[in-house]
Design an enzyme around this catalytic site. Structure first.
Site, PDB file in Angstrom:
ATOM      1  N   PRO A  11      33.825  39.773  38.746  1.00 15.15           N
ATOM      2  CA  PRO A  11      34.887  38.768  38.742  1.00 15.15           C
ATOM      3  C   PRO A  11      34.732  37.771  37.598  1.00 15.15           C
ATOM      4  CG  PRO A  11      33.359  38.397  40.555  1.00 15.15           C
ATOM      5  CD  PRO A  11      32.996  39.719  39.936  1.00 15.15           C
ATOM      6  N   GLU A  16      25.963  39.595  45.392  1.00 15.33           N
ATOM      7  CA  GLU A  16      26.324  38.532  44.435  1.00 15.33           C
ATOM      8  C   GLU A  16      26.242  39.046  43.001  1.00 15.33           C
ATOM      9  OE1 GLU A  16      27.474  36.620  47.334  1.00 15.33           O
ATOM     10  OE2 GLU A  16      27.562  35.583  45.412  1.00 15.33           O
ATOM     11  N   ARG A  28      44.329  58.522  31.952  1.00 14.25           N
ATOM     12  CA  ARG A  28      45.727  58.949  31.774  1.00 14.25           C
ATOM     13  C   ARG A  28      46.132  58.887  30.300  1.00 14.25           C
ATOM     14  NH1 ARG A  28      49.393  55.020  31.208  1.00 14.25           N
ATOM     15  NH2 ARG A  28      51.117  56.229  32.076  1.00 14.25           N
ATOM     16  N   ASP A  79      55.252  53.486  29.170  1.00 13.54           N
ATOM     17  CA  ASP A  79      55.110  52.779  30.441  1.00 13.54           C
ATOM     18  C   ASP A  79      54.937  51.277  30.184  1.00 13.54           C
ATOM     19  OD1 ASP A  79      51.641  53.755  30.916  1.00 13.54           O
ATOM     20  OD2 ASP A  79      52.662  52.566  29.401  1.00 13.54           O
TER      21      ASP A  79
HETATM   22  N1  LIG Z   1      36.923  40.842  41.222  1.00  8.54           N
HETATM   23  C1  LIG Z   1      35.772  41.673  41.233  1.00  8.54           C
HETATM   24  C2  LIG Z   1      34.788  41.490  42.250  1.00  8.54           C
HETATM   25  O1  LIG Z   1      34.996  40.494  43.179  1.00  8.54           O
HETATM   26  C3  LIG Z   1      33.651  42.272  42.294  1.00  8.54           C
HETATM   27  C4  LIG Z   1      33.463  43.264  41.329  1.00  8.54           C
HETATM   28  C5  LIG Z   1      34.415  43.480  40.328  1.00  8.54           C
HETATM   29  C6  LIG Z   1      35.563  42.674  40.277  1.00  8.54           C
HETATM   30  N2  LIG Z   1      36.547  42.891  39.230  1.00  8.54           N
HETATM   31  O2  LIG Z   1      36.322  43.806  38.362  1.00  8.54           O
HETATM   32  O3  LIG Z   1      37.581  42.213  39.148  1.00  8.54           O
END
Ligand SMILES: Nc1c(O)cccc1[N+](=O)[O-]
Length: 240
Positions: free
Chosen positions: A86, A113, A155, A170
């Site tokens: 994230p 985490e 793809r 696309d």
């Molecule tokens: N958002 C998220 C996550 O919470 C855990 C692993 C990977 C991601 N991501 O790639 O967006």
């Protein structure tokens, strides 16, 4: 292209062998190998995580097991290591287009985490490493993100899509969202397909489709419009 995925949940990646991607793998267009991180643990509990230094919630994935796994999986073949997180740089169609020319992508799926930062630092010292996010929301691990990214890249590979033009036409290929699409019947529950699409006037159809794409992009993703190069929009386009 060879794709390796290291994960503690190999079963999560089973969808890669379905449908379009499954056929591409069977045709030898993509070589996908999924590895269970726990195969590199040495304790009876096959532990892959530990408490975070500095305290705080959750657990962090241990560097030792990741180091042994990645050393084995990477071997001597050049590759780009991708860590879904994230906290990563946003994954976009441009990322997929850039990666499609890579000979090999290796995905490290974190859980809990995340992975001890020293793993990224270690491999970034000897190869291209990208920490990438598919969106601003919290997932339980990186596996779902890998499914998204592998499909977006695969793809674009020659021979994977039946009609190679699809990849060019696309959404996002011209920086805009795709407009609405219609098929038979002409009228469905009193709703009629726009007449221009049935006119046979290809110029008018192309203009209508671009207008709808501009309209939708201006309404839903003004950031994409703002990011277009100066010469991407003509005077008429700017009316949206
Ligand atoms: N958002 C998220 C996550 O919470 C855990 C692993 C990977 C991601 N991501 O790639 O967006």
């Amino acid at each position: 292209m060879r794709i390796d995925v290291v994960t503690i949940f190999p079963g999560y990646l089973a969808p890669l062998r379905e449908a379009l991607l499954g056929r591409a793998i069977a045709a030898g267009l993509i070589d996908v190998r999924v590895h269970n991180l726990r195969d590199w643990t040495r304790d009876v509990h096959q532990a892959v995580d530990d408490a975070p230094y500095g305290g705080g919630p959750g657990m962090v994935m241990r560097p030792q097991v990741w180091g042994e796994a990645l050393d084995d999986v990477l071997g001597d073949e050049p590759a780009r290591l991708i860590v879904p997180t994230p906290a990563g740089v946003p994954f976009t169609q441009a990322t997929a287009r850039r990666w499609k020319d890579e000979p090999r992508l290796v995905f490290a799926c974190g859980r809990y985490e995340g992975i001890d930062q020293r793993v990224v630092d270690e491999y970034a010292s000897r190869m291209p490493v990208e920490e990438v996010s598919i969106g601003d929301y919290v997932l339980v691990g990186g596996e779902v993100a890998v499914l998204v990214m592998v499909e977006a890249v695969a793809r674009l590979l020659p021979g994977v899509l039946g009609n190679p033009q699809s990849a060019e036409q696309d959404s996002f290929s011209d920086g805009l969202l795709e407009g609405p699409a219609y098929t038979r019947p002409v009228v469905w529950r009193g709703r009629e397909v726009p007449a221009v699409l049935r006119s046979g006037d290809h110029g008018a159809i192309a203009r209508w489709r671009r207008d709808r794409a501009l309209e939708r992009t201006a309404k839903r993703r003004p950031d994409l419009l703002a990011a277009l190069p100066e010469d991407a929009l003509d005077q008429r386009d700017r009316e949206f």
